[in-house]
Scaffold this motif. Structure first.
Motif, PDB file in Angstrom:
ATOM      1  N   ALA A   1       0.831  -1.209   0.000  1.00  8.83           N
ATOM      2  CA  ALA A   1       0.000   0.000   0.000  1.00  8.83           C
ATOM      3  C   ALA A   1       0.863   1.256   0.000  1.00  8.83           C
ATOM      4  O   ALA A   1       0.593   2.210  -0.741  1.00  8.83           O
ATOM      5  CB  ALA A   1      -0.928   0.000   1.204  1.00  8.83           C
ATOM      6  N   LYS A   2       1.917   1.270   0.814  1.00 10.84           N
ATOM      7  CA  LYS A   2       2.795   2.435   0.870  1.00 10.84           C
ATOM      8  C   LYS A   2       3.585   2.603  -0.429  1.00 10.84           C
ATOM      9  O   LYS A   2       3.772   3.714  -0.909  1.00 10.84           O
ATOM     10  CB  LYS A   2       3.761   2.296   2.042  1.00 10.84           C
ATOM     11  N   MET A   3       4.013   1.489  -1.011  1.00 14.26           N
ATOM     12  CA  MET A   3       4.758   1.550  -2.265  1.00 14.26           C
ATOM     13  C   MET A   3       3.891   2.131  -3.385  1.00 14.26           C
ATOM     14  O   MET A   3       4.341   2.974  -4.161  1.00 14.26           O
ATOM     15  CB  MET A   3       5.232   0.150  -2.651  1.00 14.26           C
ATOM     16  N   ILE A   4       2.636   1.705  -3.455  1.00 12.75           N
ATOM     17  CA  ILE A   4       1.727   2.224  -4.484  1.00 12.75           C
ATOM     18  C   ILE A   4       1.463   3.705  -4.255  1.00 12.75           C
ATOM     19  O   ILE A   4       1.473   4.505  -5.192  1.00 12.75           O
ATOM     20  CB  ILE A   4       0.417   1.422  -4.494  1.00 12.75           C
TER      21      ILE A   4
ATOM     22  N   THR B   1       4.654   5.797  -5.182  1.00 17.49           N
ATOM     23  CA  THR B   1       5.071   5.821  -6.583  1.00 17.49           C
ATOM     24  C   THR B   1       3.992   6.340  -7.528  1.00 17.49           C
ATOM     25  O   THR B   1       4.300   7.091  -8.453  1.00 17.49           O
ATOM     26  CB  THR B   1       5.501   4.418  -7.048  1.00 17.49           C
ATOM     27  N   ALA B   2       2.745   5.940  -7.308  1.00 17.12           N
ATOM     28  CA  ALA B   2       1.699   6.304  -8.256  1.00 17.12           C
ATOM     29  C   ALA B   2       0.683   7.279  -7.688  1.00 17.12           C
ATOM     30  O   ALA B   2      -0.161   7.781  -8.421  1.00 17.12           O
ATOM     31  CB  ALA B   2       0.988   5.051  -8.740  1.00 17.12           C
ATOM     32  N   GLY B   3       0.720   7.525  -6.399  1.00 11.13           N
ATOM     33  CA  GLY B   3      -0.211   8.472  -5.796  1.00 11.13           C
ATOM     34  C   GLY B   3      -1.552   7.843  -5.465  1.00 11.13           C
ATOM     35  O   GLY B   3      -1.757   6.639  -5.575  1.00 11.13           O
ATOM     36  N   SER B   4      -2.472   8.682  -5.061  1.00  8.64           N
ATOM     37  CA  SER B   4      -3.776   8.187  -4.614  1.00  8.64           C
ATOM     38  C   SER B   4      -4.667   7.726  -5.768  1.00  8.64           C
ATOM     39  O   SER B   4      -5.666   7.046  -5.537  1.00  8.64           O
ATOM     40  CB  SER B   4      -4.496   9.266  -3.817  1.00  8.64           C
ATOM     41  N   LYS B   5      -4.319   8.099  -6.995  1.00  6.10           N
ATOM     42  CA  LYS B   5      -5.130   7.670  -8.141  1.00  6.10           C
ATOM     43  C   LYS B   5      -4.979   6.180  -8.438  1.00  6.10           C
ATOM     44  O   LYS B   5      -5.786   5.605  -9.158  1.00  6.10           O
ATOM     45  CB  LYS B   5      -4.751   8.474  -9.382  1.00  6.10           C
ATOM     46  N   ALA B   6      -3.945   5.547  -7.872  1.00  2.00           N
ATOM     47  CA  ALA B   6      -3.707   4.125  -8.131  1.00  2.00           C
ATOM     48  C   ALA B   6      -4.389   3.221  -7.118  1.00  2.00           C
ATOM     49  O   ALA B   6      -4.281   2.004  -7.220  1.00  2.00           O
ATOM     50  CB  ALA B   6      -2.216   3.855  -8.135  1.00  2.00           C
ATOM     51  N   LYS B   7      -5.106   3.768  -6.161  1.00  8.34           N
ATOM     52  CA  LYS B   7      -5.760   2.943  -5.137  1.00  8.34           C
ATOM     53  C   LYS B   7      -6.743   1.924  -5.703  1.00  8.34           C
ATOM     54  O   LYS B   7      -6.861   0.828  -5.159  1.00  8.34           O
ATOM     55  CB  LYS B   7      -6.442   3.826  -4.100  1.00  8.34           C
ATOM     56  N   PRO B   8      -7.459   2.207  -6.774  1.00  8.83           N
ATOM     57  CA  PRO B   8      -8.354   1.173  -7.321  1.00  8.83           C
ATOM     58  C   PRO B   8      -7.611  -0.063  -7.831  1.00  8.83           C
ATOM     59  O   PRO B   8      -8.196  -1.136  -7.942  1.00  8.83           O
ATOM     60  CB  PRO B   8      -9.065   1.878  -8.478  1.00  8.83           C
ATOM     61  N   PHE B   9      -6.313   0.074  -8.114  1.00  9.24           N
ATOM     62  CA  PHE B   9      -5.536  -1.049  -8.630  1.00  9.24           C
ATOM     63  C   PHE B   9      -4.827  -1.826  -7.527  1.00  9.24           C
ATOM     64  O   PHE B   9      -4.082  -2.759  -7.803  1.00  9.24           O
ATOM     65  CB  PHE B   9      -4.506  -0.545  -9.645  1.00  9.24           C
TER      66      PHE B   9
END
Length: 110
Positions: free
Chosen positions: A71-74, A77-85
């Motif tokens: 979760a922290k890595m995502i 690196t990708a920000g909060s927009k990557a949470k659905p993935f």
């Protein structure tokens, strides 16, 4: 003469040959080790989530650490927009991790 060290990496069919539209979809040793890894992952995560307590067990700590790490890595690196993935990335991370760990065992397929 010594045995071929690359023999453990050959993919061979387990069971009957199955052809579907000219494509061989037979069950192989690679598929067997993928199923073994999936069951190991499910067993690890279910046993970690089985007994929830305020003072976590060692396996619960380990599962929470992997969850937090991904979760922290995502997020970094990708920000909060990557949470659905996150579910897909976490599943992929755990699958690759367990496949590599099982692959370290002698005569296991990686």
């Amino acid at each position: 003469m010594a045995a071929n060290p690359m023999h453990q990496f050959t993919v061979y069919r387990i069971g009957p040959e199955i052809n579907l539209g000219g494509v061989d979809i037979s069950f192989t040793n690679a598929g067997l080790f993928m199923l073994i890894n999936v069951f190991l992952i499910l067993g690890f995560l279910f046993s970690a989530a089985k007994k929830k307590s305020i003072v976590p067990s060692k396996i619960q700590i380990l599962s929470e650490l992997t969850y937090t790490f991904v979760a922290k890595m995502i997020n970094e690196t990708a920000g909060s927009k990557a949470k659905p993935f996150f579910p897909f990335i976490f599943t992929l991370f755990m699958f690759v991790l367990f496949c590599n760990m099982v692959g370290m065992l002698p005569y296991a397929f990686t």
